[in-house]
Design an enzyme around this catalytic site. Structure first.
Site, short mmCIF file in Angstrom:
data_model
loop_
_atom_site.label_atom_id
_atom_site.label_comp_id
_atom_site.label_asym_id
_atom_site.label_seq_id
_atom_site.Cartn_x
_atom_site.Cartn_y
_atom_site.Cartn_z
N ARG A 196 10.41 2.50 10.07
CA ARG A 196 9.03 2.87 9.79
C ARG A 196 8.93 4.25 9.18
NH1 ARG A 196 6.97 2.62 14.98
NH2 ARG A 196 4.79 2.55 14.46
N LEU A 197 9.90 4.61 8.34
CA LEU A 197 9.75 5.82 7.56
C LEU A 197 10.50 5.67 6.25
CD1 LEU A 197 12.74 7.18 8.02
CD2 LEU A 197 11.66 8.23 10.00
N SER A 198 10.16 6.52 5.31
CA SER A 198 10.87 6.52 4.04
C SER A 198 11.08 7.98 3.64
CB SER A 198 10.07 5.79 2.97
OG SER A 198 8.90 6.53 2.67
N ASP A 201 -2.94 -10.39 10.81
CA ASP A 201 -2.56 -9.06 10.35
C ASP A 201 -3.83 -8.28 10.11
OD1 ASP A 201 0.17 -8.80 10.31
OD2 ASP A 201 0.35 -10.08 8.55
N ASP A 228 9.05 4.28 -1.54
CA ASP A 228 8.14 3.47 -0.71
C ASP A 228 7.27 2.63 -1.63
OD1 ASP A 228 6.38 2.40 1.02
OD2 ASP A 228 5.70 4.29 1.91
N LYS A 272 8.61 10.87 5.37
CA LYS A 272 7.22 10.64 5.80
C LYS A 272 7.19 9.26 6.45
CE LYS A 272 5.21 7.30 3.70
NZ LYS A 272 5.90 6.74 2.57
#
Lengths: 705, 569
Positions: free
Chosen positions: A405-407, A307, A344, A418
């Protein structure tokens, strides 16, 4: 990361004395039969002992000689069992202290999940799904996930690291381990593992070697050693017949001595000690492996999936700037980003809030969201510090998810989001050609500098870009170069877009990268590599990582990670240091190298033993064979005895090497092979000539025969 | 030793080196099923054979089916050959009117030819009709060699393929090896041999009157055709009892060259074919280098030992400069005899151009030891290649761990299954050789067969079982092998040495084939470098040495030291 772990001294009497006792217990043939080479040695030792007794009773033969041979054959077996006992003993102390913490545990089980009313029960009677309350000063009774609360926890009982760690509900820091202590505040823990199968239980079993099973390579090696034992058995038994042709009657005692010196007792005796020591080395590096198979696989790893965050770059990406599109003020963008990050819980989300409220001076909305916030209707004070817009009802909170992949948050008809640029563009429905140039430029500018752009939108309206910054760790590039020399590829996995990923990849010197990676992409990448025959190692901590961790050949979960990740992985890193993967690979390689080196050494040793024993056996029939006595040994009997003594002593002499392991250097396979062949192959041929000669001098000086 | 002698030896190896690549590439084409120069002529024949036998050439077999086909074919070959030998009196082309073979000798001979051993307990020219020689023995000279090649191909494909369940089709491999490789080369070789002076005739024998007026019967027959395939197929069974020492089998220095060249070329080129087919030619060359190093060392030791001569005879007034010429043909001399002895035993050929029993202690040790190393230098056609692969597996396993990875050969992981089968195969040689030799050494009626007292007698017994189990077929001389005991035990040794070794090897092929081929990296154990060549040489020597050193110490080694000490038996 922990400092370089120190191995316990080899001469520690606390380990040696119990090991001597254990060595005798292990003589039990039912146990020893698992080790064919040493089992054969034991059988032969018993036979020669019988002959010694016969010699003694009947007064025939040479009881002094057969008695000494029998004694040294028994020593050979004892030295082998002793080696295993010492290896096991080194983990015992740690296991004992773990067991102490475990035995004292009690649990305060919650009567209902919502309330705080508890009943105290022994930790051993907890069931999976029970929720317990743990307050400051108390020990956590079992493995599980925090479902409510935040607390600092001292995990030194397991990790040896005294600095407390934070455990909280939700996110990737929710897992707690039984036997660790809550230092402040309180948490509610849902028990995830039945007692007897907890992390501490597994750790104890592992350290003690109780559940030790032979690894695949050990099995294959045992087959080789058994095969060699059979071959030498054939060679020795038929020698009796071939010698009979020339009128030599060989005694069973000398044939037994010949057999035991030829069969690979050195590696046979040290094989299990090498395996246990390898696990022990991992434990001292604060890594717990669930099986020896995983340690072996670590040595074979071709590709490391790392990662980016925390491994290659420093911890978390931090929001560094807000870059609005024309027509939007910085304050407007900051507010939107702040609100969209409410749900988030990732460090990035928190850093956005921190930037907005800090440097940009926006006021955080007064809101308390329950953990299960989605869909809840909550009052919210929205707006900057100067003009409070009053309480507004939130319609929906969209938490960050790896798939989308957004909140964001929906309230009063506004839909603030975003997230990753492509996800946001998809959300706004803006067609590619209609994306404002200024927005594109901002995204490119951030990405080119190795940063991560996040887009912010309000419904169909693009507001601007958040700049997240990433810093590559110093020294990581050199480590990757060393890995490359070992033949291991490093692949950086990141959720970033390809441009960003490429910038960081080139700065860090990885071989490949996986950009905009979803957990499915990771899994697919692992499968693709495995299909090509490669072995993959990866580390991870989130629940998202669990499938990939399970699929990887070596999956290392962080101790700080979720319970799911820890269950899926075959190793757990107690230090939660992602770079640990590199050490794990080295330990795996060291384990295999030690095994190979001692096998080579053991087989090479036989050459000298022939030159000692064969002339001694036939000297009366064929005096001309004295020419083979190149070591010029004192007498036929001393030659045979010396070979047997050397064969036994070499096991003891090599115990330290078996426990410490052959040194690994990242220089590539060809150079390693050349070096080890020279030391253990050529050395293995030459050393016994000198060794047997020395023993023979001693045997003759002491008039032992 | 002389410069001329060494020049002769080097020339032969250079000639073989030159032919390895083109022949290896040609065979790779043939066995991959590609068109080749003979396709227009032999293609229809090939297809006709498949049609007649009901074989679908496109249908591949798994290892078990492949091994079973091989066993069935060998069994059928054994039964038919046994019948021919027993019934030759009733069969045509028997101008000398030889009677049928006794049962134990027929068993031994049939096994001997089916296993590519060609141990001769019979005297060809005094026992066998032309029909037996041609329809019996020569046929097996072809197909036993082709069987070996087929098995080597199965192993080769196992390494070349990834995740494969099949290793080829035995019947196709058998047919292609015979039709496209052995047959055309044998025709050319036979004609070349006729040119050097070998007879090729259906005439029975000539009766000549010697200078003393005595009548002498000179045996003739189709010698050249059998001689060609005898060497090409590393069979070694000659037309005449004394094999290639006979002036009609091996009349000149040139025919001697052709002999050695023929036996080495296909076997060595097959190793190149292996490299080509697995996609790593360097691997092929590495194996060839191992072969070359051991073989040339063997030649050198025999040549040296023979040139040294026998000090006991020197003290009796013999010219020491002549070395040991006992049992050698003057037209070949020490260099060519040493070369032949080492090559014929390094290969599992077994033809001889001199008497190995007449070599000095060390000179006799080398041929025996070369066989005990497992007949991999480069070994019988095909069988040598898969034997070498087994050694490579062992070498990789023992030493491969030293680079910190679990062992792999050519990208295939070597695990417990392969290890189990490899150890089983490796065990066969010592069990068979030492077992039968030890029992024979203890049985008075078996010991009665030896020709010389003392350690040399033990060498004769040991050599016989070594040669049989290694499917070599050369004899030490001296031992009267044509007895029920030796006919039976040597026959069993040949069967074990061939099939009890080959079946586990086929199982290895099956197990290797299904594995995924791992791409090489810097961390991979290198198996095509000089270092690995050295390692493999070491493993072969040490493993072979450890198994047989005690037995050899009681035979040729003690003979050598006794000779130096002036002791006779």
């Amino acid at each position: 990361m922990s400092s370089k772990p120190v191995a316990p001294s080899l001469l520690d009497p606390a380990i040696l004395l119990p090991a001597v006792k254990a060595a005798f217990v292990k003589l039990d043939p039912r146990q020893l039969v698992r080790n064919p080479v040493i089992f054969v040695t034991e059988v032969v030792a018993a036979v020669v002992t019988g002959l010694f007794v016969r010699d003694l009773m009947t007064g025939t033969g040479s009881p002094l000689f057969s008695g000494q041979i029998a004694a040294w054959l028994w020593f050979t077996v004892l030295f082998a069992t002793f080696a295993e006992a010492v290896a096991e003993g080194r983990g015992k102390a740690q296991a004992d202290s773990l067991r102490r913490t475990k035995s004292e545990l009690t649990a305060r089980k919650l009567v209902s999940a919502e309330g705080r009313e508890t009943q105290t029960i022994p930790a051993t009677s907890l069931k999976v799904g029970d929720v317990v309350l743990v307050e400051a000063g108390e020990l956590i009774p079992g493995d599980g996930d925090v479902v409510e609360g935040v607390a600092s926890v001292n995990e030194s009982a397991i990790t040896g690291e005294s600095a407390p760690v934070i455990r909280e509900s939700g996110g990737d820091r929710s897992a707690v381990t039984g036997g660790t202590q809550v230092l402040s505040d309180w948490i509610k823990v849902r028990i995830g593992v039945a007692p007897g199968n907890t992390f501490v239980d597994r750790m104890i079993a592992l350290i003690e070697g109780a559940q030790r099973q032979k690894t695949p390579n050990e099995i294959a090696l045992s087959i080789l050693l058994s095969g060699l034992t059979l071959i030498f058995l054939v060679a020795v038994v038929t020698l009796w017949g071939l010698a009979g042709y020339s009128g030599t009657l060989l005694s069973v005692t000398v044939l037994s001595a010949l057999l035991v010196t030829l069969i690979p007792t050195t590696i046979g005796g040290l094989l299990s000690a090498i395996g246990i020591a390898g696990m022990d080395r991992l434990v001292r590096f604060n890594v717990i492996a669930t099986s020896g198979r995983a340690v072996e696989a670590a040595g074979d790893v071709d590709t490391l999936l790392l990662d980016k965050t925390g491994t290659i770059t420093f911890g978390n990406r931090m929001a560094a700037d807000f870059m609005p599109v024309p027509g939007v003020t910085e304050a407007e963008l900051a507010d939107a980003a702040l609100l969209a990050s409410l749900a988030d819980e990732t460090p990035e989300g928190r850093s956005i809030a921190a930037l907005a409220t800090g440097e940009f001076g926006r006021q955080a909305p007064a809101v308390s969201l329950p953990a299960s916030g989605k869909g809840e209707v909550v009052a919210l004070a929205v707006g900057g510090g100067t003009s409070p817009a009053g309480a507004t009802r939130i319609d929906a909170v969209i938490p960050f998810a790896a798939e989308t992949r957004l909140s964001g948050v929906d309230f009063g008809g506004r839909r603030l989001r975003k997230g990753a640029v492509d996800s946001i563009l998809k959300f706004t429905g803006i067609r590619d050609e209609n994306v404002p140039n200024e927005f594109r430029r901002a995204v490119d500018q951030v990405a080119r500098t190795g940063g991560t752009p996040l887009a912010v939108a309000d419904g169909p309206r693009l507001l601007g870009v958040i700049h997240l910054k990433d810093v590559v760790k110093p020294g990581i590039k050199e480590r990757f170069a060393a890995l490359r020399a070992m033949g291991i590829r490093t692949v950086m996995v990141t959720g970033d877009n390809p441009v960003t990923a490429a910038a960081i990849a080139s700065e860090a010197g990885v071989d490949d990268f996986l950009a905009e990676a979803t957990p499915e992409d990771k899994l697919a990448y692992i499968r693709k590599e495995q299909h090509g025959g490669r072995l993959i190692a990866m580390c991870g901590d989130g629940t998202n990582d669990a499938p990939a961790l399970a699929q990887a050949d070596v999956g290392v979960a962080m101790q700080t990670g979720t319970q799911a990740a820890r269950e899926a992985a075959n190793m757990v890193d107690l230090d939660s240091s992602p770079t640990k993967l590199i050490e794990i690979v080295e330990i795996g390689k060291q384990l295999l190298m030690t095994r190979g080196s001692l096998t080579t050494f053991s087989i090479a040793n036989d050459v000298a033993k022939y030159f000692a024993i064969i002339p001694a056996l036939f000297i009366t029939t064929y005096p001309a064979l004295a020419a083979l006595n190149v070591m010029n040994l004192g007498s036929p009997q001393s030659a045979i005895l010396s070979a047997v003594i050397f064969n036994a002593l070499i096991i003891v002499a090599l115990i330290p090497l078996a426990l410490k392991g052959v040194k690994y250097r990242p220089v590539g396979a060809a150079a390693l092979l050349r070096r080890n062949l020279l030391v253990y192959g050529l050395g293995g041929i030459l050393l016994p000539f000198a060794g047997i000669k020395l023993v023979d001098l001693a045997v003759n000086a002491l008039n032992l025969v | 030793m002389s410069i001329i002698g060494w020049l002769q030896i080097s020339l032969l190896f250079i000639a073989v080196l030159i032919v390895i690549k083109p022949l290896g590439l040609y065979m790779a084409r043939v066995f991959s099923g590609e068109r080749n120069v003979f396709s227009p002529v032999l293609g229809p024949v090939e297809r006709g054979l498949y049609l007649a036998a009901g074989v679908d050439p496109n249908k591949e077999q798994g290892w078990l089916a492949y091994a079973m086909s091989m066993l069935a074919f060998s069994l059928a070959g054994f039964v038919s050959l046994y019948a021919i030998l027993r019934l030759q009196a009733y069969l045509p082309m028997n101008p000398q009117g030889f009677a049928g073979m006794p049962s134990d000798l027929a068993f031994n001979t049939a096994v001997s030819f089916v296993t590519n051993t060609n141990w001769q307990n019979y005297g060809g020219e005094t026992t066998l009709s032309h029909f037996s020689q041609m329809a019996g023995l020569t046929v097996h000279n072809f197909v036993s060699a082709a069987t070996g090649i087929a098995m080597a191909l199965a192993v080769t494909r196992a390494f070349a393929r990834s995740n494969a369940s099949t290793v080829g089709n035995f019947w196709v491999d058998l047919t292609r090896s015979t039709l496209y490789v052995l047959l055309p080369i044998a025709v050319v070789m036979a004609l070349a041999m006729v040119w050097t002076g070998l007879p090729q005739t259906f005439h029975a024998d000539l009766t000549a009157t010697t200078l003393e007026g005595a009548k002498q019967t000179i045996s003739l027959g189709p010698v050249a055709s059998q001689e060609a395939i005898k060497q090409l197929g590393t069979n070694g069974g000659g037309f005449f009892n004394v094999n290639a020492a006979h002036p009609f089998e091996n009349p000149t220095a040139l025919s001697n060259y052709l002999n050695i060249f023929a036996m080495l070329s296909i076997s060595a080129a097959l190793v190149y074919t292996f490299g080509q087919m697995v996609g790593n030619r360097r691997q092929g060359w590495a194996f060839i280098a191992v072969t070359g190093i051991l073989l040339i060392s063997g030649v050198a030791v025999v040549y040296w030992a023979e040139a040294q001569g026998n000090p006991i005879l020197t003290t009796l007034g013999l010219d020491a400069a002549q070395g040991n010429m006992e049992g050698k043909e003057v037209r070949f001399g020490q260099a060519m005899t040493a070369l032949y002895a080492a090559v014929t035993t390094g290969l599992s050929d077994g033809g001889v151009n001199g008497m190995h029993g007449s070599l000095t202690g060390i000179g006799g040790l080398v041929p025996m030891f070369l066989m005990q190393l497992g007949e991999v230098l480069p070994g019988g056609v095909g069988s040598g290649l898969y034997g070498m692969v087994v050694f490579a597996i062992l070498a990789v396993f023992v030493a491969g761990l030293m680079v910190g990875r679990t062992p792999e050969l050519l990208g295939k992981k070597i695990e417990s299954r392969e290890m189990k089968y490899a150890m089983f195969a490796v065990l066969i040689l010592p069990v068979t050789i030492l077992g039968f030799a030890a029992v024979s050494a203890m049985l008075p009626f078996a010991v009665a067969s030896i020709g010389t007292a003392g350690p040399h007698g033990l060498s004769e017994i040991l050599y016989a079982f070594t040669s049989a189990a290694g499917n070599n077929g050369s004899a030490f001389g001296g031992l009267t092998g044509n007895t029920p005991w030796y006919n039976t035990t040597l026959g069993l040794a040949m069967l074990l040495g061939r099939f009890a070794y080959a079946v586990p090897v086929m199982a290895i092929a099956g197990s290797i084939a299904v594995k995924t081929r791992v791409p090489a990296s810097k961390g991979t154990f290198p198996t095509d470098t000089p270092l690995f060549v050295g390692l493999l040489v070491g493993i072969i020597l040490i493993l072979g040495g450890l198994q047989f050193f005690p037995a050899l110490a009681l035979g040729p080694i003690v003979e050598h030291f006794s000779m130096l000490a002036g002791q006779t038996f």
